[in-house]
Design a protein around this motif. Structure first.
Motif, PDB file in Angstrom:
ATOM      1  N   ALA A  66      43.349   2.190  -3.381  1.00 51.13           N
ATOM      2  CA  ALA A  66      42.290   1.911  -2.255  1.00 51.13           C
ATOM      3  C   ALA A  66      42.612   0.245  -2.104  1.00 51.13           C
ATOM      4  N   LEU A  67      42.872  -0.508  -3.176  1.00 51.04           N
ATOM      5  CA  LEU A  67      43.216  -1.687  -2.916  1.00 51.04           C
ATOM      6  C   LEU A  67      44.528  -2.174  -2.295  1.00 51.04           C
ATOM      7  N   PHE A  68      45.634  -1.207  -2.645  1.00 51.20           N
ATOM      8  CA  PHE A  68      47.097  -1.362  -1.876  1.00 51.20           C
ATOM      9  C   PHE A  68      46.876  -1.166  -0.673  1.00 51.20           C
ATOM     10  N   ALA A  69      45.797  -0.221  -0.062  1.00 57.31           N
ATOM     11  CA  ALA A  69      45.796   0.216   1.216  1.00 57.31           C
ATOM     12  C   ALA A  69      45.347  -0.835   1.906  1.00 57.31           C
ATOM     13  N   ARG A  70      44.353  -1.771   1.525  1.00 53.78           N
ATOM     14  CA  ARG A  70      43.844  -2.883   2.154  1.00 53.78           C
ATOM     15  C   ARG A  70      44.538  -4.192   2.007  1.00 53.78           C
ATOM     16  N   ALA A  71      45.312  -4.462   0.944  1.00 53.65           N
ATOM     17  CA  ALA A  71      45.873  -5.796   0.629  1.00 53.65           C
ATOM     18  C   ALA A  71      46.998  -6.068   1.621  1.00 53.65           C
ATOM     19  N   ASP A  72      46.957  -7.471   1.954  1.00 54.91           N
ATOM     20  CA  ASP A  72      47.996  -7.962   2.495  1.00 54.91           C
ATOM     21  C   ASP A  72      48.635  -8.999   1.768  1.00 54.91           C
ATOM     22  N   GLY A  73      49.701  -8.415   1.221  1.00 53.00           N
ATOM     23  CA  GLY A  73      50.725  -9.479   0.239  1.00 53.00           C
ATOM     24  C   GLY A  73      50.565  -8.790  -1.077  1.00 53.00           C
ATOM     25  N   ALA A  74      50.972  -9.479  -1.900  1.00 48.75           N
ATOM     26  CA  ALA A  74      51.140  -8.923  -3.341  1.00 48.75           C
ATOM     27  C   ALA A  74      49.679  -9.001  -4.108  1.00 48.75           C
ATOM     28  N   VAL A  75      49.851  -8.183  -5.013  1.00 46.57           N
ATOM     29  CA  VAL A  75      48.585  -8.056  -5.982  1.00 46.57           C
ATOM     30  C   VAL A  75      48.944  -8.485  -7.331  1.00 46.57           C
ATOM     31  N   ARG A  76      48.265  -9.391  -7.682  1.00 49.31           N
ATOM     32  CA  ARG A  76      48.264 -10.347  -9.291  1.00 49.31           C
ATOM     33  C   ARG A  76      47.239  -9.709 -10.104  1.00 49.31           C
ATOM     34  N   LEU A  77      47.384  -9.717 -11.389  1.00 50.33           N
ATOM     35  CA  LEU A  77      46.449  -9.609 -12.240  1.00 50.33           C
ATOM     36  C   LEU A  77      46.837 -10.145 -13.637  1.00 50.33           C
ATOM     37  N   THR A  78      46.064 -10.304 -14.491  1.00 52.68           N
ATOM     38  CA  THR A  78      46.590 -10.924 -15.927  1.00 52.68           C
ATOM     39  C   THR A  78      45.918  -9.856 -17.004  1.00 52.68           C
TER      40      THR A  78
ATOM     41  N   PHE B  24      53.547  -2.750 -11.058  1.00 53.83           N
ATOM     42  CA  PHE B  24      53.441  -3.989 -11.319  1.00 53.83           C
ATOM     43  C   PHE B  24      54.477  -4.342 -12.556  1.00 53.83           C
ATOM     44  N   ALA B  25      55.077  -5.685 -12.233  1.00 53.76           N
ATOM     45  CA  ALA B  25      55.972  -6.251 -13.427  1.00 53.76           C
ATOM     46  C   ALA B  25      55.612  -7.636 -13.962  1.00 53.76           C
ATOM     47  N   VAL B  26      56.036  -8.110 -15.169  1.00 52.79           N
ATOM     48  CA  VAL B  26      55.724  -9.176 -15.905  1.00 52.79           C
ATOM     49  C   VAL B  26      56.081 -10.329 -14.832  1.00 52.79           C
ATOM     50  N   ALA B  27      55.552 -11.473 -14.604  1.00 54.65           N
ATOM     51  CA  ALA B  27      55.763 -12.463 -13.644  1.00 54.65           C
ATOM     52  C   ALA B  27      55.852 -13.686 -14.763  1.00 54.65           C
ATOM     53  N   GLU B  28      54.777 -13.827 -15.536  1.00 52.95           N
ATOM     54  CA  GLU B  28      54.955 -15.104 -16.313  1.00 52.95           C
ATOM     55  C   GLU B  28      53.839 -14.654 -17.500  1.00 52.95           C
ATOM     56  N   ARG B  29      54.034 -15.639 -18.847  1.00 51.47           N
ATOM     57  CA  ARG B  29      53.158 -15.493 -19.702  1.00 51.47           C
ATOM     58  C   ARG B  29      52.177 -16.765 -19.629  1.00 51.47           C
ATOM     59  N   VAL B  30      51.074 -16.778 -20.077  1.00 49.06           N
ATOM     60  CA  VAL B  30      50.098 -17.585 -20.197  1.00 49.06           C
ATOM     61  C   VAL B  30      49.793 -17.884 -21.497  1.00 49.06           C
TER      62      VAL B  30
ATOM     63  N   ASP C 157      47.685 -14.449 -25.904  1.00 47.71           N
ATOM     64  CA  ASP C 157      48.360 -14.841 -24.612  1.00 47.71           C
ATOM     65  C   ASP C 157      48.093 -13.628 -23.425  1.00 47.71           C
ATOM     66  N   GLY C 158      48.136 -13.993 -22.402  1.00 50.20           N
ATOM     67  CA  GLY C 158      48.121 -12.981 -21.308  1.00 50.20           C
ATOM     68  C   GLY C 158      49.631 -12.964 -20.557  1.00 50.20           C
ATOM     69  N   LEU C 159      49.757 -11.919 -19.772  1.00 49.71           N
ATOM     70  CA  LEU C 159      50.684 -11.784 -18.961  1.00 49.71           C
ATOM     71  C   LEU C 159      50.178 -11.606 -17.413  1.00 49.71           C
ATOM     72  N   VAL C 160      50.842 -12.370 -16.552  1.00 47.77           N
ATOM     73  CA  VAL C 160      50.594 -12.255 -15.081  1.00 47.77           C
ATOM     74  C   VAL C 160      51.428 -11.227 -14.713  1.00 47.77           C
ATOM     75  N   LEU C 161      50.894 -10.022 -14.288  1.00 46.70           N
ATOM     76  CA  LEU C 161      51.563  -9.004 -13.650  1.00 46.70           C
ATOM     77  C   LEU C 161      51.642  -8.931 -12.049  1.00 46.70           C
ATOM     78  N   VAL C 162      52.567  -8.756 -11.214  1.00 51.11           N
ATOM     79  CA  VAL C 162      52.498  -8.708  -9.730  1.00 51.11           C
ATOM     80  C   VAL C 162      53.068  -7.555  -9.458  1.00 51.11           C
ATOM     81  N   ARG C 163      52.675  -6.939  -8.248  1.00 48.43           N
ATOM     82  CA  ARG C 163      53.082  -6.007  -7.436  1.00 48.43           C
ATOM     83  C   ARG C 163      53.249  -6.462  -6.194  1.00 48.43           C
ATOM     84  N   PRO C 164      54.533  -6.420  -5.726  1.00 44.42           N
ATOM     85  CA  PRO C 164      55.053  -7.137  -4.557  1.00 44.42           C
ATOM     86  C   PRO C 164      54.377  -6.432  -3.172  1.00 44.42           C
ATOM     87  N   ALA C 165      54.275  -7.054  -2.241  1.00 46.68           N
ATOM     88  CA  ALA C 165      53.600  -6.376  -1.198  1.00 46.68           C
ATOM     89  C   ALA C 165      54.459  -5.388  -0.388  1.00 46.68           C
TER      90      ALA C 165
END
Length: 137
Positions: free
Chosen positions: A86-98, A115-121, A129-137
């Motif tokens: 539901a979020l992907f259907a509405r999102a305009d751009g990438a979706v990020r989470l940690t 989603f893929a790992v973008a950076e370690r926090v 530690d956390g991992l920032v995961l990103v799903r491109p638009a």
């Protein structure tokens, strides 16, 4: 079958068990998003009652998801996938989470959804530690 709808103030108490299952919950964040107008969006997964939610905040790099949670007794039944779809259907751009580094189950879930790992926090969570995961638009 899971239905996803917009969150409303009356969802706060029914969603408490889902939020309590998070390793680093922020009750004030969900409460604020459900009770005030603002940029945050709350999507709620419902079967016979609210069983989970996704909190999304728009930003310059797309949408950030600070919390997604499903009641422990309702996990593994497609509710989290329905919320993300539901979020992907509405999102305009990438979706990020940690996600916490050691939370392999969650990491696999997000990887299955693109989603893929973008950076370690460092020290992002109380557990480490956390991992920032990103799903491109």
């Amino acid at each position: 079958m899971t239905r996803v709808r917009a969150g409303r103030p009356a969802d706060l108490d029914p969603l408490a068990p889902a939020q309590a299952a998070l390793s680093d919950p922020a009750p004030e964040l969900l409460a604020g998003a459900l009770t005030r107008d603002g940029p945050a969006t709350v999507l709620v997964a419902v079967d016979d009652r609210p069983v989970g939610y996704l909190l999304a905040v728009p930003g310059p790099e797309g949408v950030y998801v600070p919390e997604i949670a499903v009641r422990p007794d309702r996990q593994g039944k497609g509710h989290g996938s329905a919320l993300l779809s539901a979020l992907f259907a509405r999102a305009d751009g990438a979706v990020r989470l940690t996600v916490a580094v050691e939370n392999e189950r969650a990491r696999r879930f997000y990887e299955r959804h693109g989603f893929a790992v973008a950076e370690r926090v460092p020290d992002r969570f109380a557990s480490g530690d956390g991992l920032v995961l990103v799903r491109p638009a």
